[in-house]
Each structure stands twice: as C-alpha cells, then as structure tokens.
Scaffold this active site. Structure first.
Site, PDB file in Angstrom:
ATOM      1  N   SER A 136     -17.648  13.320   9.553  1.00  0.00           N
ATOM      2  CA  SER A 136     -16.908  13.252   8.289  1.00  0.00           C
ATOM      3  C   SER A 136     -17.434  12.067   7.492  1.00  0.00           C
ATOM      4  CB  SER A 136     -15.410  13.086   8.573  1.00  0.00           C
ATOM      5  OG  SER A 136     -14.685  12.958   7.373  1.00  0.00           O
ATOM      6  N   LYS A 162     -19.031  17.247   7.036  1.00  0.00           N
ATOM      7  CA  LYS A 162     -17.875  17.327   6.147  1.00  0.00           C
ATOM      8  C   LYS A 162     -17.961  16.189   5.142  1.00  0.00           C
ATOM      9  CE  LYS A 162     -13.525  16.012   7.222  1.00  0.00           C
ATOM     10  NZ  LYS A 162     -12.167  16.086   7.839  1.00  0.00           N
ATOM     11  N   LYS A 164     -16.022  14.349   1.705  1.00  0.00           N
ATOM     12  CA  LYS A 164     -14.808  14.220   0.920  1.00  0.00           C
ATOM     13  C   LYS A 164     -15.115  14.496  -0.550  1.00  0.00           C
ATOM     14  CE  LYS A 164     -12.248  12.598   4.367  1.00  0.00           C
ATOM     15  NZ  LYS A 164     -10.993  13.196   4.855  1.00  0.00           N
ATOM     16  N   ASP A 189     -13.656  18.427   2.036  1.00  0.00           N
ATOM     17  CA  ASP A 189     -12.281  18.019   2.314  1.00  0.00           C
ATOM     18  C   ASP A 189     -11.701  17.380   1.065  1.00  0.00           C
ATOM     19  OD1 ASP A 189      -9.885  17.203   3.318  1.00  0.00           O
ATOM     20  OD2 ASP A 189     -10.705  15.787   4.785  1.00  0.00           O
ATOM     21  N   GLU A 214     -11.004  22.086   2.950  1.00  0.00           N
ATOM     22  CA  GLU A 214      -9.843  21.577   3.678  1.00  0.00           C
ATOM     23  C   GLU A 214      -8.800  21.007   2.719  1.00  0.00           C
ATOM     24  OE1 GLU A 214      -8.945  18.475   7.354  1.00  0.00           O
ATOM     25  OE2 GLU A 214     -10.974  18.691   6.560  1.00  0.00           O
ATOM     26  N   ASP A 239      -4.571  21.178   6.728  1.00  0.00           N
ATOM     27  CA  ASP A 239      -4.495  19.944   7.502  1.00  0.00           C
ATOM     28  C   ASP A 239      -3.110  19.335   7.344  1.00  0.00           C
ATOM     29  OD1 ASP A 239      -4.715  17.368   8.539  1.00  0.00           O
ATOM     30  OD2 ASP A 239      -6.427  16.782   7.335  1.00  0.00           O
ATOM     31  N   LYS A 263      -4.682  18.077  14.462  1.00  0.00           N
ATOM     32  CA  LYS A 263      -4.686  16.644  14.741  1.00  0.00           C
ATOM     33  C   LYS A 263      -3.500  16.343  15.640  1.00  0.00           C
ATOM     34  CE  LYS A 263      -7.055  15.128  10.538  1.00  0.00           C
ATOM     35  NZ  LYS A 263      -6.916  14.460   9.225  1.00  0.00           N
ATOM     36  N   GLY A 291     -10.193  14.203  12.765  1.00  0.00           N
ATOM     37  CA  GLY A 291     -10.171  12.810  13.179  1.00  0.00           C
ATOM     38  C   GLY A 291      -9.289  11.961  12.282  1.00  0.00           C
TER      39      GLY A 291
END
Length: 368
Positions: A136, A162, A164, A189, A214, A239, A263, A291
């Site tokens: 990530s 991944k 952001k 994400d 996400e 998520d 998670k 994570g």
C-alpha cells in the site's frame, strides 16, 4: 485456560517515512501492546490498531486504553476459557469498541495456540505455507516519485500495488500508472473521499482494468455503494463500512460490494474475521487482509489470518522493513520475492523483542 494477568503497554514508534492518505499524514505511530498470561505462566500477545486520532474509526489509543482497562480486562480476568471464540461472547454486552476487543482477543488466540503447541494459522484453520504480499503506497508529492516507488516495490517482488487516491489526485494518477505499468495488478483506495455526485468521475476508472476500488463513498455507507456498483465495471471493495459479519451479509445481499477487506481490529477480532471469511467463501466473495500500519505483533496476526483459503488477493501485510528501522519481534517479518513464509512455531510464530519493546514503551500497566 484461566487468564491470571494482563499487561498493557503504550507504545510509540516512528515510521521510516510519513504515510499520507485522504485523511491526513502520519509518521509517529502510537498504539497499545497487550500481554495476557494464564495460570501456568504462558503468555499471548495482541496489538491494538487504533490510531491516536479518530480519523479511521471513532476509536483512538486513549479510548482503547479506557475500554481495555476499565471494562474488558475486568470481564476477562478470572474467567475459564476453553476456546478464544468465547471471548467475543464475553465481550458482547459492550457495544462496538472493536479494536479494543480485538487487541485482547488476539492475545488470547496467541496464548491458545501456544498451549496447543500449534501455529496460530493452524489454530484458525489456515492451509497455506506462505502468503502472497501486496503493498500500500500513500499519496506522494508528485507522480514521478510515485512511479519510482511502484517500480521499487515491483523489483522487490510485491504481487499487488495499492495506491491512495483523493479528489484532485485520482484519474490522472491511475492513468499515469497504467501507462508506466500496463499489466500489474493495481487497485485504488479512496478512504471514503467521494460521494454519489462523483459517479461520472469514478466511472472513468473502468478503463484502467483495476482489481478494485476500495471504499470510495462514506465510511459508514452500504446503500450508496450499491447504487455506485451498478454504475461501475470496477469491483467495489468495502473496508470502513464493514464492522461485522452482519454488515457483510447486508452489503452482499444489496449488491454494494464484490470484494471484502478484512481487518482484524475493525471487525472485533480473529473469531469474527474468520466468520466473515467463511461466509464470503460460501457466497463467492473474495477477501483480502488490509493493513493498519501494524508493528510486528499485529502483523503476525494478519499473516496467520491470511493463511485461510478465501484470501484470494495479496494483502497489505508487507515486511517489517517497509515501515520500521527496528520492529518489536524476532525475527522480523521478511518478504522474499513477494511471499511471506508462515512460521511453524507455536502461536503467532514470532518472539517478542523485549529490548525493542522496552525502548518504545512510554507507559505500562499491570492487571491481576
């Protein structure tokens, strides 16, 4: 087993570099580390993943400390426990506070596996010897830096990237990445940064063959995600919206999601995470392990969970060196060609590094 003692440590560790999302930027990680001991002196370890500010969920380090100290430990101490699944039942009168509950329950799971003399992965029902690992990447100062970091992680063998995104740093970012890396497994994400007013913008992501997007919409939403998923070819992964198996069931039945990020802290512990895994496997919904910038104890729990068969996509459980100059476990978590080998040692498979733990401890409490 009878829980006779609980030790809570408040920790502070500095990450190698700042980690930026649509929420904000963090480099100093504060968290709680828990050690539970049974009547024979065996110890199990758990880690709270709550941050020091309530920007991911309403929980924080300080609220977790309050709940653990004043409510959860008094419930746990002195109770005879045959299986860790019983912990969530004991805690059920306490509403939410999932990360606080998960920290203690994770320590009990570690203790249980050690008493059985088996790895935590085996105790959970896992059947893998190693797991695939993704990475990530937080929001970067420019696209050149992002491309450089992606290339570096691909060179290290990470199996999924991944990145952001947030308004103003989304379509162009993904386009540039796809131009640079046409065939890599790639996902975005959003951390709840968009609304249904952004449907036309989000539909542009369909051209980039993403694994998923996400949590594009509100952190507590299931309804609007169902509307959005009908408009997108790109699978939506939920998520923040998923706090329990019931949330998963409703989201799947409404068509709000095609993938679930599990998670442990967010859903209240390993027992609930396993129940979510089993439901999704029965209903053809792939899952993966997200994570929370964990230190080594929390990272070890993620590794064990990811050994279950329906964790189809590589998770965010990168190696210790991704985040820390020194971790709090021995050996540290190591990624080799995009894989982490699951330890055969009893419990979480890693030993606490007490020198490192002492170095990063800012406060400590003992309960008996």
């Amino acid at each position: 087993m009878l829980i006779k003692k609980v030790t809570v440590r408040k920790m502070k560790m500095r990450m190698k570099e700042p980690f930026a999302t649509s929420f904000g930027t963090m480099q100093d990680k504060q968290f709680l580390l828990l050690e539970v001991e049974d009547e024979m002196g065996n110890a199990g370890w758990g880690e709270s993943v709550a941050f020091d500010a309530p920007w991911y969920t309403e929980e924080t380090v300080e609220t977790n400390l309050h709940m653990i100290r004043d409510f959860l430990i008094p419930i746990l101490l002195g109770n005879e426990i045959d299986h860790p699944d019983e912990v969530s039942a004991l805690f059920s009168p306490i509403r939410k506070n999932n990360m606080a509950k998960a920290a203690i329950e994770g320590a009990v799971w570690d203790l249980y596996a050690k008493r059985k003399g088996i790895p935590l992965a085996e105790a959970l029902g896992g059947n893998r010897q190693r797991i695939e690992v993704g990475i990530s990447i937080g929001i970067q100062e420019n696209l050149e830096r992002l491309i450089e970091k992606v290339q570096g992680y691909l060179d290290e063998g990470y199996k999924r990237i991944k990145v952001k995104i947030k308004p103003g740093a989304d379509i162009d970012v993904i386009r540039r990445l796809r131009e640079a890396f046409p065939n890599i497994p790639l996902m975005a994400d959003a951390n709840s940064a968009y609304s249904l007013d952004d449907i036309d913008l989000l539909k542009q992501l369909d051209e980039f063959d993403l694994l998923m997007i996400e949590q594009p919409l509100a952190y507590d939403d299931i309804v609007d995600h169902a509307v959005l998923q009908k408009e997108l070819k790109t699978p939506i992964c939920l998520d923040e919206s998923i706090l329990s198996l019931e949330d998963v069931r409703k989201a799947v039945e409404m068509g709000s999601t095609k993938v679930i990020n599990v998670k442990i802290g967010r859903v209240g512990g390993l027992s609930e995470a396993r129940r979510i895994h089993d439901y999704c496997m029965e209903n053809g919904i792939p899952v993966w392990c997200g994570g929370m910038l964990e230190a080594g104890i929390g990272r070890a729990h993620n590794i064990a969970l990811t050994s279950l068969p329906n964790f189809i996509f590589p998770g965010d459980t990168a190696g210790s060196s991704r985040y820390w100059e020194k971790d709090i476990i021995e050996p540290e978590v190591v990624v080799e060609d995009g894989f982490i080998t699951i330890s055969n040692a009893p419990g979480i498979g890693y030993s606490p590094d007490f020198d490192a733990i002492d170095e990063f401890t800012t406060d400590i409490w003992h309960f008996e």
